[in-house]
Design a protein around this motif. Structure first.
Motif, mmCIF file in Angstrom:
data_model
loop_
_atom_site.group_PDB
_atom_site.id
_atom_site.type_symbol
_atom_site.label_atom_id
_atom_site.label_comp_id
_atom_site.label_asym_id
_atom_site.label_seq_id
_atom_site.Cartn_x
_atom_site.Cartn_y
_atom_site.Cartn_z
ATOM 1 N N PRO A 95 18.403 -2.062 0.342
ATOM 2 C CA PRO A 95 18.575 -0.667 -0.070
ATOM 3 C C PRO A 95 19.172 0.186 1.041
ATOM 4 N N TYR B 169 15.556 -3.008 14.645
ATOM 5 C CA TYR B 169 15.504 -2.979 13.176
ATOM 6 C C TYR B 169 16.701 -3.741 12.595
ATOM 7 N N ILE C 262 15.716 9.920 4.361
ATOM 8 C CA ILE C 262 14.606 9.234 3.662
ATOM 9 C C ILE C 262 13.981 10.206 2.650
ATOM 10 N N PHE D 62 18.819 4.521 1.681
ATOM 11 C CA PHE D 62 17.592 5.314 1.910
ATOM 12 C C PHE D 62 16.720 5.406 0.659
ATOM 13 N N VAL E 122 6.681 -7.761 12.744
ATOM 14 C CA VAL E 122 6.474 -7.397 11.331
ATOM 15 C C VAL E 122 7.682 -7.815 10.490
ATOM 16 N N VAL F 2 1.064 -9.093 8.406
ATOM 17 C CA VAL F 2 2.041 -10.170 8.162
ATOM 18 C C VAL F 2 2.595 -10.764 9.457
ATOM 19 N N LYS G 141 16.678 -7.200 10.317
ATOM 20 C CA LYS G 141 17.160 -7.147 8.934
ATOM 21 C C LYS G 141 18.358 -8.079 8.731
ATOM 22 N N THR H 286 10.103 7.027 1.004
ATOM 23 C CA THR H 286 8.828 6.354 1.279
ATOM 24 C C THR H 286 8.202 6.949 2.542
ATOM 25 N N ARG H 287 7.138 6.308 3.005
ATOM 26 C CA ARG H 287 6.450 6.804 4.210
ATOM 27 C C ARG H 287 6.917 6.073 5.468
ATOM 28 N N ILE H 288 8.072 5.400 5.409
ATOM 29 C CA ILE H 288 8.481 4.516 6.516
ATOM 30 C C ILE H 288 8.596 5.244 7.855
ATOM 31 N N ASN I 189 7.937 -7.957 1.788
ATOM 32 C CA ASN I 189 8.459 -6.581 1.797
ATOM 33 C C ASN I 189 7.980 -5.730 2.966
ATOM 34 N N ILE J 49 8.085 1.061 -1.358
ATOM 35 C CA ILE J 49 8.736 0.066 -2.214
ATOM 36 C C ILE J 49 7.725 -0.990 -2.668
ATOM 37 N N ALA K 87 0.809 -1.227 0.000
ATOM 38 C CA ALA K 87 0.000 0.000 0.000
ATOM 39 C C ALA K 87 0.835 1.265 0.000
HETATM 40 N N1 LIG Z 1 12.605 3.499 3.004
HETATM 41 C C1 LIG Z 1 13.850 3.115 3.199
HETATM 42 O O1 LIG Z 1 14.779 3.937 3.236
HETATM 43 C C2 LIG Z 1 14.164 1.648 3.352
HETATM 44 C C3 LIG Z 1 15.507 1.263 3.315
HETATM 45 C C4 LIG Z 1 15.834 -0.072 3.452
HETATM 46 C C5 LIG Z 1 14.836 -1.013 3.594
HETATM 47 N N2 LIG Z 1 13.538 -0.637 3.636
HETATM 48 C C6 LIG Z 1 12.513 -1.666 3.808
HETATM 49 O O2 LIG Z 1 11.598 -1.603 2.738
HETATM 50 C C7 LIG Z 1 10.373 -2.206 3.146
HETATM 51 C C8 LIG Z 1 9.208 -1.328 2.712
HETATM 52 O O3 LIG Z 1 9.252 -0.108 3.434
HETATM 53 P P1 LIG Z 1 8.980 1.317 2.770
HETATM 54 O O4 LIG Z 1 10.220 2.115 2.943
HETATM 55 O O5 LIG Z 1 8.379 1.174 1.443
HETATM 56 O O6 LIG Z 1 7.948 1.930 3.861
HETATM 57 P P2 LIG Z 1 6.423 2.358 3.790
HETATM 58 O O7 LIG Z 1 6.048 2.669 5.188
HETATM 59 O O8 LIG Z 1 6.231 3.416 2.746
HETATM 60 O O9 LIG Z 1 5.681 1.027 3.308
HETATM 61 C C9 LIG Z 1 5.597 -0.106 4.149
HETATM 62 C C10 LIG Z 1 4.214 -0.715 4.046
HETATM 63 O O10 LIG Z 1 4.175 -1.869 4.911
HETATM 64 C C11 LIG Z 1 2.924 -1.867 5.566
HETATM 65 N N3 LIG Z 1 2.976 -2.631 6.822
HETATM 66 C C12 LIG Z 1 3.488 -2.247 8.022
HETATM 67 N N4 LIG Z 1 3.268 -3.192 8.953
HETATM 68 C C13 LIG Z 1 2.599 -4.200 8.308
HETATM 69 C C14 LIG Z 1 2.082 -5.451 8.734
HETATM 70 N N5 LIG Z 1 2.167 -5.848 10.022
HETATM 71 N N6 LIG Z 1 1.470 -6.240 7.817
HETATM 72 C C15 LIG Z 1 1.343 -5.830 6.529
HETATM 73 N N7 LIG Z 1 1.801 -4.657 6.078
HETATM 74 C C16 LIG Z 1 2.419 -3.846 6.964
HETATM 75 C C17 LIG Z 1 2.600 -0.398 5.812
HETATM 76 O O11 LIG Z 1 1.216 -0.208 6.051
HETATM 77 C C18 LIG Z 1 3.110 0.238 4.507
HETATM 78 O O12 LIG Z 1 2.072 0.314 3.556
HETATM 79 C C19 LIG Z 1 10.486 -2.411 4.662
HETATM 80 O O13 LIG Z 1 10.764 -3.774 4.919
HETATM 81 C C20 LIG Z 1 11.657 -1.532 5.043
HETATM 82 O O14 LIG Z 1 12.299 -1.985 6.198
HETATM 83 C C21 LIG Z 1 13.170 0.683 3.513
#
Ligand SMILES: NC(=O)c1ccc[n+]([C@@H]2O[C@H](COP(=O)([O-])OP(=O)(O)OC[C@H]3O[C@@H](n4cnc5c(N)ncnc54)[C@H](O)[C@@H]3O)[C@@H](O)[C@H]2O)c1
Length: 273
Positions: free
Chosen positions: A189, A157, A219, A191, A114, A64, A161, A194-196, A90, A18, A15
């Motif tokens: 990745p 975290y 970010i 940074f 998660v 998840v 990871k 996203t909305r993280i 993801n 990534i 939603a």
């Molecule tokens: N943004 C970054 O800089 C970055 C860097 C490295 C890794 N990541 C990883 O990328 C992945 C995606 O994160 P993103 O940056 O797109 O963040 P995001 O917050 O934009 O998207 C993450 C999505 O996961 C969903 N989510 C959270 N908890 C959940 C659950 N219990 N069950 C199902 N869905 C759930 C959220 O509602 C959200 O829609 C994550 O695993 C994050 O750790 C992100």
């Protein structure tokens, strides 16, 4: 996996960020896409946008961290599209910045639930289905550069990871030993824009608020998620395990590995000043 048209992809955390970019890219390749996310409202919005492009989409609200939710997700995917060829574990959260002694039981359980149990449930539930199909397929686990280095103030975290990286490596070896047609990749990745950080609970001190602000800045200036999706697609096509879209972060891995091999005390390359 060389061809994508009419294959089925399941993406968790679809939603936003990534996951949304992966789902959008898979749909553009002519795949049927199963979107899973705990945020039902954003999920419905992404579903609406993709359906409007003519894509074949199934959206399943899913936490998840809950085994039963992921089992239901798999049943819905197979009932609707008959197979699963690409699985992207993801969904993930950043957790609350703070030293280990300030991380509460809830902080640990939420992040581990998660980021680690989410991936474990995904593999436990979907791998038997994908192996049974005996057709080409690919599993992509989203870890992070945080899975290859160990920085202060985000231990839950980093712990999850690192676990996702080693589980992915084990999976790669096991699939090869079993002469499976499935392949695995781990996405690490730096940074990404996203909305993280939106879901992060308030930091506990001024020092941690400054730390958190540093993450937010990085970010906000991060790589667009669409670029990550392109790298993931290439890796699936070329059967490459490691996906490291930010080469500038590799120096941190080098520093860590050198300190291990030379038995020197850990040093780290900060992600930001
Ligand atoms: N943004 C970054 O800089 C970055 C860097 C490295 C890794 N990541 C990883 O990328 C992945 C995606 O994160 P993103 O940056 O797109 O963040 P995001 O917050 O934009 O998207 C993450 C999505 O996961 C969903 N989510 C959270 N908890 C959940 C659950 N219990 N069950 C199902 N869905 C759930 C959220 O509602 C959200 O829609 C994550 O695993 C994050 O750790 C992100």
């Amino acid at each position: 996996m060389r061809t994508f048209t009419d294959k089925v992809a399941v993406v968790t955390g679809a939603a936003s960020g990534i996951g949304q970019a992966l789902a959008t890219r898979f749909a553009a390749e002519g795949m049927k896409v199963v979107l899973a996310d705990v945020d039902a409202r954003s999920l419905a919005e992404v579903e609406r946008q993709l359906v409007a492009t003519g894509a074949r989409i199934l959206a399943v609200p899913t936490d998840v961290a809950r085994a039963a939710d992921v089992e239901r997700l798999a049943r819905r995917a197979v009932d609707t599209f008959g197979a699963v060829h690409v699985l992207c574990n993801n969904a993930g959260i950043a957790g609350r910045p703070g030293p280990i002694w300030e991380q509460s039981l809830d902080d640990w359980e939420t992040t581990v639930g998660v980021n680690l149990w989410g991936v474990i449930h995904g593999l436990r539930v979907f791998l038997p289905i994908m192996l049974e199909q005996d057709s080409e397929g690919h599993v992509v686990n989203t870890a992070s550069m945080a899975g290859l280095v160990s920085l202060p103030n985000l231990a839950p975290y980093h712990a999850t990871k690192h676990a996702v990286v080693t589980i992915s490596e084990s999976l790669h070896h096991e699939l090869a030993l079993a002469r499976s047609k499935l392949r695995a990749s781990v996405l690490c990745p730096g940074f990404v824009r996203t909305r993280i950080m939106e879901a992060v609970a308030p930091a506990s001190s001024d020092a941690m608020r400054r730390w958190e602000a540093g993450y937010r800045r990085m970010i906000a200036a991060g790589m667009p998620p669409e670029q990550i999706a392109t790298r993931v697609l290439e890796a699936i096509r070329e059967e490459r395990f490691w996906i490291l879209p930010h080469p500038e972060t590799k120096v941190g891995v080098e520093i860590r590995v050198r300190s291990i091999l030379e038995e020197q005390n850990p040093a780290f390359q900060p992600f930001f000043d």
